[in-house]
Write an enzyme that holds these catalytic residues in place. Structure first.
Site, PDB file in Angstrom:
ATOM      1  N   SER A   1       2.254  18.892 -11.103  1.00  0.00           N
ATOM      2  CA  SER A   1       1.472  18.465 -12.264  1.00  0.00           C
ATOM      3  C   SER A   1       1.095  19.655 -13.135  1.00  0.00           C
ATOM      4  O   SER A   1       0.789  20.743 -12.628  1.00  0.00           O
ATOM      5  CB  SER A   1       0.195  17.744 -11.804  1.00  0.00           C
ATOM      6  OG  SER A   1       0.494  16.643 -10.978  1.00  0.00           O
TER       7      SER A   1
ATOM      8  N   THR B   1      -2.456  21.277 -12.417  1.00  0.00           N
ATOM      9  CA  THR B   1      -2.785  22.079 -11.236  1.00  0.00           C
ATOM     10  C   THR B   1      -2.079  23.423 -11.289  1.00  0.00           C
ATOM     11  O   THR B   1      -1.024  23.567 -11.915  1.00  0.00           O
ATOM     12  CB  THR B   1      -2.366  21.363  -9.943  1.00  0.00           C
ATOM     13  OG1 THR B   1      -0.939  21.203  -9.928  1.00  0.00           O
ATOM     14  CG2 THR B   1      -3.048  20.009  -9.820  1.00  0.00           C
TER      15      THR B   1
ATOM     16  N   ASP C   1       1.386  19.708  -6.933  1.00  0.00           N
ATOM     17  CA  ASP C   1       1.690  21.012  -7.526  1.00  0.00           C
ATOM     18  C   ASP C   1       2.757  20.914  -8.611  1.00  0.00           C
ATOM     19  O   ASP C   1       3.063  21.907  -9.283  1.00  0.00           O
ATOM     20  CB  ASP C   1       2.078  22.045  -6.461  1.00  0.00           C
ATOM     21  CG  ASP C   1       3.342  21.689  -5.689  1.00  0.00           C
ATOM     22  OD1 ASP C   1       4.070  20.777  -6.108  1.00  0.00           O
ATOM     23  OD2 ASP C   1       3.611  22.340  -4.656  1.00  0.00           O
TER      24      ASP C   1
ATOM     25  N   HIS D   1      13.832  29.918 -27.149  1.00  0.00           N
ATOM     26  CA  HIS D   1      13.714  30.549 -25.841  1.00  0.00           C
ATOM     27  C   HIS D   1      12.559  29.926 -25.048  1.00  0.00           C
ATOM     28  O   HIS D   1      11.484  29.654 -25.605  1.00  0.00           O
ATOM     29  CB  HIS D   1      13.433  32.047 -25.996  1.00  0.00           C
ATOM     30  CG  HIS D   1      14.624  32.922 -25.755  1.00  0.00           C
ATOM     31  ND1 HIS D   1      15.622  33.081 -26.683  1.00  0.00           N
ATOM     32  CD2 HIS D   1      14.969  33.680 -24.683  1.00  0.00           C
ATOM     33  CE1 HIS D   1      16.537  33.916 -26.200  1.00  0.00           C
ATOM     34  NE2 HIS D   1      16.174  34.286 -24.984  1.00  0.00           N
TER      35      HIS D   1
ATOM     36  N   SER E   1      12.639  32.860 -30.781  1.00  0.00           N
ATOM     37  CA  SER E   1      11.460  33.004 -29.931  1.00  0.00           C
ATOM     38  C   SER E   1      10.475  31.875 -30.198  1.00  0.00           C
ATOM     39  O   SER E   1      10.335  31.423 -31.337  1.00  0.00           O
ATOM     40  CB  SER E   1      10.780  34.352 -30.210  1.00  0.00           C
ATOM     41  OG  SER E   1       9.519  34.429 -29.566  1.00  0.00           O
TER      42      SER E   1
ATOM     43  N   TYR F   1      24.708  37.754 -24.187  1.00  0.00           N
ATOM     44  CA  TYR F   1      24.549  37.267 -25.564  1.00  0.00           C
ATOM     45  C   TYR F   1      25.877  37.195 -26.312  1.00  0.00           C
ATOM     46  O   TYR F   1      26.867  37.833 -25.933  1.00  0.00           O
ATOM     47  CB  TYR F   1      23.570  38.162 -26.330  1.00  0.00           C
ATOM     48  CG  TYR F   1      22.132  37.911 -25.954  1.00  0.00           C
ATOM     49  CD1 TYR F   1      21.279  37.214 -26.797  1.00  0.00           C
ATOM     50  CD2 TYR F   1      21.626  38.353 -24.738  1.00  0.00           C
ATOM     51  CE1 TYR F   1      19.962  36.965 -26.456  1.00  0.00           C
ATOM     52  CE2 TYR F   1      20.316  38.101 -24.366  1.00  0.00           C
ATOM     53  CZ  TYR F   1      19.483  37.402 -25.237  1.00  0.00           C
ATOM     54  OH  TYR F   1      18.189  37.145 -24.878  1.00  0.00           O
TER      55      TYR F   1
ATOM     56  N   HIS G   1      16.638  27.784 -19.580  1.00  0.00           N
ATOM     57  CA  HIS G   1      16.338  29.183 -19.870  1.00  0.00           C
ATOM     58  C   HIS G   1      14.880  29.554 -19.611  1.00  0.00           C
ATOM     59  O   HIS G   1      14.362  30.511 -20.193  1.00  0.00           O
ATOM     60  CB  HIS G   1      16.722  29.557 -21.302  1.00  0.00           C
ATOM     61  CG  HIS G   1      17.024  31.025 -21.472  1.00  0.00           C
ATOM     62  ND1 HIS G   1      17.623  31.791 -20.500  1.00  0.00           N
ATOM     63  CD2 HIS G   1      16.796  31.881 -22.519  1.00  0.00           C
ATOM     64  CE1 HIS G   1      17.759  33.032 -20.934  1.00  0.00           C
ATOM     65  NE2 HIS G   1      17.263  33.110 -22.141  1.00  0.00           N
TER      66      HIS G   1
ATOM     67  N   GLU H   1      24.051  33.185 -24.351  1.00  0.00           N
ATOM     68  CA  GLU H   1      23.030  32.953 -25.370  1.00  0.00           C
ATOM     69  C   GLU H   1      23.609  33.272 -26.745  1.00  0.00           C
ATOM     70  O   GLU H   1      23.769  34.434 -27.106  1.00  0.00           O
ATOM     71  CB  GLU H   1      21.803  33.817 -25.093  1.00  0.00           C
ATOM     72  CG  GLU H   1      21.231  33.631 -23.695  1.00  0.00           C
ATOM     73  CD  GLU H   1      20.020  34.504 -23.427  1.00  0.00           C
ATOM     74  OE1 GLU H   1      19.070  34.453 -24.231  1.00  0.00           O
ATOM     75  OE2 GLU H   1      20.028  35.244 -22.417  1.00  0.00           O
TER      76      GLU H   1
END
Length: 738
Positions: free
Chosen positions: A670, A673, A668, A258, A309, A535, A149, A495
């Site tokens: 990682s 970075t 990229d 989330h 959240s 949902y 998600h 959800e």
């Protein structure tokens, strides 16, 4: 000689005793023979009833991980439905992680993918690819695909009109990256299969989640709420996978939150908090390996996160600093758009790091403590269900029905994690004449039947009655359960809110244990699985019509329908009668009218007297741990790089005097970075690479490289050419004086 003493019928006492013993022995023998015959009869009882008892042999276990990152430029990011939020670089790469378990008779596959949600189209294309390669080994009934998600993955992998509109259509490069990545992760797991064991552990994680719709939650019955200490589920469930030698080979966990720590202003592809948790544990267990490499696989999966959240500071009016309205999450000035939740960090990167680290830390603790072995047979049960036409018996005298899909007015209000731009508010139970008039003129008025079915939802989009150019929402939905011993994984096509998930777990657990074949079943919710249907709230939460209720598309009795369907699957597993289940109507696989609103990437241009890969802004000569090294290059559009899986746009490299060579220490993928692409005027682009120099970085000489492709037109023929850019060498030292 005295005569022997006799009893009745002229028989002696000894003779009577022997006769009685003979009768008893005969009876016992007949009974034993009957039992033997009954036990070997094959009709009344199955030969392999589900049982959590230990099997003689260990499981066969295969784990695999693969890059599934799609084009990181110009494609919308899936989740916030913000048309301005298009990809422009990479924060972290996206991975698919596959877990295959086999008990010698059956096989199940669970795949957790760093994407917003699994769409029906994505699942169907993956299953087609698996069938082509493996025949009937991996099927719709024994394969679960679940999304973490993240709201920062490329969109474009849906076949229903509503999702295509917000995603700029069906984008082939985007879905191909996902299909190929998922398929490769299963391939790797398939070829890694070996005997092993599974252990389970669970515990609570506090301070990492917040209920964003407490008003809706509070509408659930008081006696039900009193059974729980929190209005979100805090439990983390961990499965630990080991080889026969006891060495860990992987971990799979579920936690309800989330993946929206990266907010709607972010434009870099990112796996968000759940992906960062995977990154940390895999780096911990695969010492010395670059991200995405190493044998240990750590999957962090979504659960019943619908109203949960990670923004633990909660919502405030960002323009005034005041509290938002409790009932509708809006502000006196600016409405819902100004009501934003944030935290626990000072920015979205800090918040992602904190929440991700919390999840990782708890999972690692549980992984280390896992000592309850998971044993028993495997089962999988699946049905396709027409969710627009489910009748539910709610009591002895009354039935209710689900509805054709529809979204309410509060859907357009968004949430405190990302509000809408228009003047809609959460909690609307009455329509707005202005917006209803526009809807009727453009899309048509919802039918009386649909309006009545969804009451008290005021319908904004009657998507179940909108079919051009393709249906706007799905009708046929997957419901699925897989069991691994006493662990039941319930694949949810959307959800679920906190209380919805609690009711479902309880219902499935009751059914599994009702036949006595399962004891102490552990039921986990795997959210965003197989198909996306928005949902699933409780009936009581639906009445409040906040965002989650307005987005419960099959009406107020959606949860009741799912409870009924999943109970049926669990009952079939408990009775070992899965083969008796009705398969249901197969979902459509559309081949016509799929549209793509994303223009082809234009040919690149560059400033005069420069070449692609030239440095526009150079690094400094010296950095200290904790600094940010940054360099900007002349760049091409990243879409021209095609399939970027298992590649990188960025390397940070350390020079070794002993070998006179460079070692790649970061890519990229990682966390340390960031690759930012900026599309400038006249089709000129640049790419900025940032390296957040870790505190533990060893002193030495470093450089940053950027790799890409640019497109030129040779007449009418496009030509794609690779390029590379390299920064100056710079030093990392503990002080500037060296």
């Amino acid at each position: 000689m005295a005569a022997r003493k006799t009893v009745c019928c002229g028989c002696s006492g000894l003779e009577v005793t022997l006769a009685v013993l003979f009768v008893i022995m005969t009876t016992v023998c007949v009974t034993l023979l009957g039992l033997m015959t009954w036990n070997t009869h094959t009709d009344p009882e199955p030969t392999s009833r589900p049982s959590p008892e230990p099997q003689l042999n260990p499981y066969l276990i295969g784990l695999g991980r693969a890059d599934c990152t799609g084009p990181p430029a110009e494609i919308p990011l899936m989740g916030y439905a913000n048309p301005d939020q298009t990809a422009a670089g990479i924060h972290t790469r996206l991975y698919s992680r596959a877990f295959i378990i086999d008990d010698g008779k059956r096989r199940v596959v669970f795949v957790t993918v760093d994407i917003g949600m699994v769409s029906q189209r994505l699942r169907l294309e993956v299953l087609q690819a698996l069938q082509k390669k493996y025949g009937n080994l991996y099927r719709h009934d024994n394969v679960v695909l679940s999304g973490t998600h993240t709201h920062s993955g490329p969109a474009g992998y849906f076949q229903y009109t509503l999702f295509m509109i917000t995603s700029k259509g069906y984008i082939k490069p985007s879905i191909q990256a996902l299909v190929n990545g998922i398929l490769k992760s299963v391939d790797v797991a398939h070829h890694n299969i070996k005997p092993g064991r599974i252990y389970m552990s669970k515990g609570d994680l506090d301070d990492s989640s917040l209920n964003r719709s407490p008003h809706s939650y509070h509408n659930n019955p008081q006696e039900e709420r009193d059974r729980y200490k929190s209005n979100t589920d805090k439990q983390v469930v961990v499965l630990k996978f080991t080889g026969l030698d006891g060495d860990g080979i992987g971990m799979l966990s579920w936690f309800a939150v989330h993946a929206v720590s990266m907010n709607s202003t972010n434009r870099m592809v990112s796996s968000d908090n759940m992906g960062y948790a995977s990154y940390l544990l895999e780096q911990d267990k695969n010492q010395g390996s670059l991200p995405g490499q190493g044998a240990f696989v750590a999957g962090f999966s979504s659960s019943n996160l619908g109203d949960v959240s990670p923004n633990t500071r909660g919502p405030i009016c960002i323009n005034t600093g005041q509290s938002c309205s409790y009932l509708n999450s809006s502000c006196p000035i600016g409405g819902t758009k100004m009501c934003k939740a944030s935290g626990p960090g000072d920015n979205m990167f800090d918040s992602t790091k904190i929440i991700g680290h919390n999840i990782y830390r708890k999972a690692k603790e549980l992984y280390g403590a896992a000592d309850k072995e998971v044993t028993g047979f495997l089962h999988s049960a699946h049905q396709w269900v027409n969710m627009t036409d489910v009748t539910v018996q709610i009591n002895a005298t009354h039935t209710v029905r689900t509805c054709k899909p529809a979204l309410g007015h509060s859907f357009a209000a968004g949430t405190t994690d990302g509000g809408g731009d228009l003047n809609f508010t959460q909690g609307a139970v009455v329509g707005d004449p202005f917006w209803d008039g526009i809807r009727d003129a453009l899309l048509g008025e919802p039918s009386n039947q649909t309006q009545e079915c969804h009451r008290p939802k005021p319908i904004l989009f009657s998507t179940g009655e909108m079919t051009w150019p393709l249906p706007w929402h799905p009708e046929v939905v997957d419901v699925q359960i897989i069991t691994i011993g006493s662990v039941a994984v319930v694949a949810i096509p959307g959800e679920m809110t906190t209380m919805s998930g609690r009711r479902l777990r309880e219902a499935v657990k009751q059914e599994l244990e009702s036949e006595g074949a399962f004891r102490d079943a552990q039921v986990v919710i795997a959210g965003l699985s197989n198909i996306y249907t928005h949902y699933i709230t409780t009936y009581e939460e639906y009445q409040i019509q906040r965002y989650e209720g307005a987005s419960t598309i099959y009406g107020p009795h959606t949860l009741s329908a799912y409870l009924q369907k999943f109970r049926g699957l669990a009952r079939a597993i408990a009775q070992d009668r899965v083969s008796d289940l009705d398969q249901g109507p197969e979902p459509p696989f559309f081949t016509r009218n799929l549209f793509n609103l994303l223009p082809a990437a234009a040919a690149d241009r560059k400033p005069e007297n420069t070449s692609y890969g030239d440095v526009l802004q150079q690094v400094y000569p010296v950095y200290r741990p904790g600094d940010v090294a940054s360099v900007t290059f002349v760049a091409g559009n990243p879409r021209h790089s095609g399939d970027i899986r298992d590649k990188t746009f960025v390397t940070v490299e350390l020079y070794h005097n002993s070998t006179a060579g460079w070692e790649v220490v970061y890519t990229d993928a990682s966390w340390e970075t960031r690759f930012r692409w900026l599309k400038g005027p006249d089709r000129q682009s640049n790419a900025t690479v940032e390296w957040m120099v870790p505190l533990e970085t060893p002193p030495g000489s470093y450089r940053i490289q950027h790799f890409g492709h640019y497109k030129q037109m040779k007449g009418l023929r496009p030509v794609i050419t690779p390029y590379r850019g390299t920064s100056d060498v710079f030093r990392v030292t503990n002080n500037y004086y060296y």
